[in-house]
Design an enzyme around this catalytic site. Sequence first.
Site, short mmCIF file in Angstrom:
data_model
loop_
_atom_site.label_atom_id
_atom_site.label_comp_id
_atom_site.label_asym_id
_atom_site.label_seq_id
_atom_site.Cartn_x
_atom_site.Cartn_y
_atom_site.Cartn_z
N ARG A 1 41.66 -47.13 67.03
CA ARG A 1 43.09 -46.99 67.35
C ARG A 1 43.86 -46.71 66.05
O ARG A 1 43.33 -46.11 65.14
CB ARG A 1 43.59 -48.26 68.04
CG ARG A 1 42.95 -48.49 69.39
CD ARG A 1 43.26 -49.87 69.91
NE ARG A 1 42.75 -50.87 68.99
CZ ARG A 1 42.83 -52.18 69.16
NH1 ARG A 1 43.43 -52.65 70.22
NH2 ARG A 1 42.32 -53.01 68.28
N SER B 1 43.44 -56.13 73.95
CA SER B 1 43.22 -57.23 74.91
C SER B 1 44.22 -58.35 74.64
O SER B 1 44.76 -58.95 75.57
CB SER B 1 41.81 -57.77 74.77
OG SER B 1 40.87 -56.78 75.06
N LYS C 1 36.36 -66.45 68.71
CA LYS C 1 37.44 -65.48 68.54
C LYS C 1 38.77 -65.98 69.13
O LYS C 1 38.84 -66.30 70.32
CB LYS C 1 37.06 -64.16 69.19
CG LYS C 1 37.86 -63.03 68.59
CD LYS C 1 37.52 -61.70 69.16
CE LYS C 1 38.56 -60.70 68.67
NZ LYS C 1 38.47 -59.44 69.32
N HIS D 1 39.60 -49.45 76.40
CA HIS D 1 38.14 -49.62 76.34
C HIS D 1 37.46 -48.67 77.34
O HIS D 1 36.48 -48.01 77.03
CB HIS D 1 37.73 -51.04 76.73
CG HIS D 1 38.12 -52.12 75.76
ND1 HIS D 1 38.78 -53.26 76.15
CD2 HIS D 1 37.92 -52.24 74.42
CE1 HIS D 1 38.96 -54.05 75.10
NE2 HIS D 1 38.46 -53.45 74.04
O1 PNS Z 1 36.09 -56.35 70.62
P1 PNS Z 1 35.83 -56.87 69.25
O2 PNS Z 1 36.09 -58.36 69.20
O3 PNS Z 1 36.57 -56.12 68.18
O4 PNS Z 1 34.26 -56.64 68.97
C1 PNS Z 1 33.68 -57.11 67.78
C2 PNS Z 1 32.16 -57.07 67.91
C3 PNS Z 1 31.69 -57.89 69.05
C4 PNS Z 1 31.71 -55.64 68.07
C5 PNS Z 1 31.59 -57.64 66.55
O5 PNS Z 1 32.14 -58.89 66.31
C6 PNS Z 1 30.09 -57.73 66.55
O6 PNS Z 1 29.41 -56.74 66.38
N1 PNS Z 1 29.57 -58.95 66.74
C7 PNS Z 1 28.13 -59.20 66.76
C8 PNS Z 1 27.68 -59.91 65.48
C9 PNS Z 1 27.39 -58.91 64.39
O7 PNS Z 1 26.54 -58.05 64.49
N2 PNS Z 1 28.17 -59.00 63.29
C10 PNS Z 1 28.01 -58.16 62.15
C11 PNS Z 1 28.98 -57.01 62.18
S1 PNS Z 1 29.62 -56.87 60.56
#
Ligand code: PNS
Length: 163
Positions: free
Chosen positions: A92, A130, A41, A17
């Site tokens: 990745r 993570s 999550k 990250h």
């Molecule tokens: O580190 P991660 O868990 O892969 O991050 C995922 C994240 C937080 C970027 C994604 O879940 C997100 O954007 N969440 C906010 C809610 C949202 O906008 N969802 C629509 C995306 S399709």
Amino acid sequence: MKRAVCPGTFDPMTNGHLDIVERASGIFDEVIVAVALSPDKGGGPLFSIDERVEMVGAAVAHLPNVSVRPFDSLLVDLARHVGATVIVKGLRAVTDFEREFQMAQLNYRINDEIETMFIVAIPEYMYLSSSAVKEIAEHRGDVEGLVPANVNERLVERLRKGR
Ligand code: PNS
């Protein structure tokens, strides 16, 4: 002024990250690391939202054009709210593709003024995640070099105490 958001759950932030944030900070005038609450999550995050924001903040303290903030909304709404026009994600190995493409398409569908851009992970961090870091640390494995030093300390401390 080009402002980007770099979103994620960051439970916890890894060196993968951090590498993406550092590279994004060299491309954009301002980068906002957006830490998602992500309560659902994987059985709930190991670290609270405040802890994750604090850990990311310490890890990016050397980058003057990077700030950190929590969010619990649609990502594109957060981006619009902070005046960012780009979402930067790290990419990745092949496993990331489907999920990232789906999110990028849906985010574009919701707000087509915000572009998603991908920065490809360096080979060293291609398989770093993570969840893998937490699994190694939970089994008393050494994650030095995989996470920022402050995150390593917090992981050891948290897992010593138990969840
Ligand atoms: O580190 P991660 O868990 O892969 O991050 C995922 C994240 C937080 C970027 C994604 O879940 C997100 O954007 N969440 C906010 C809610 C949202 O906008 N969802 C629509 C995306 S399709």
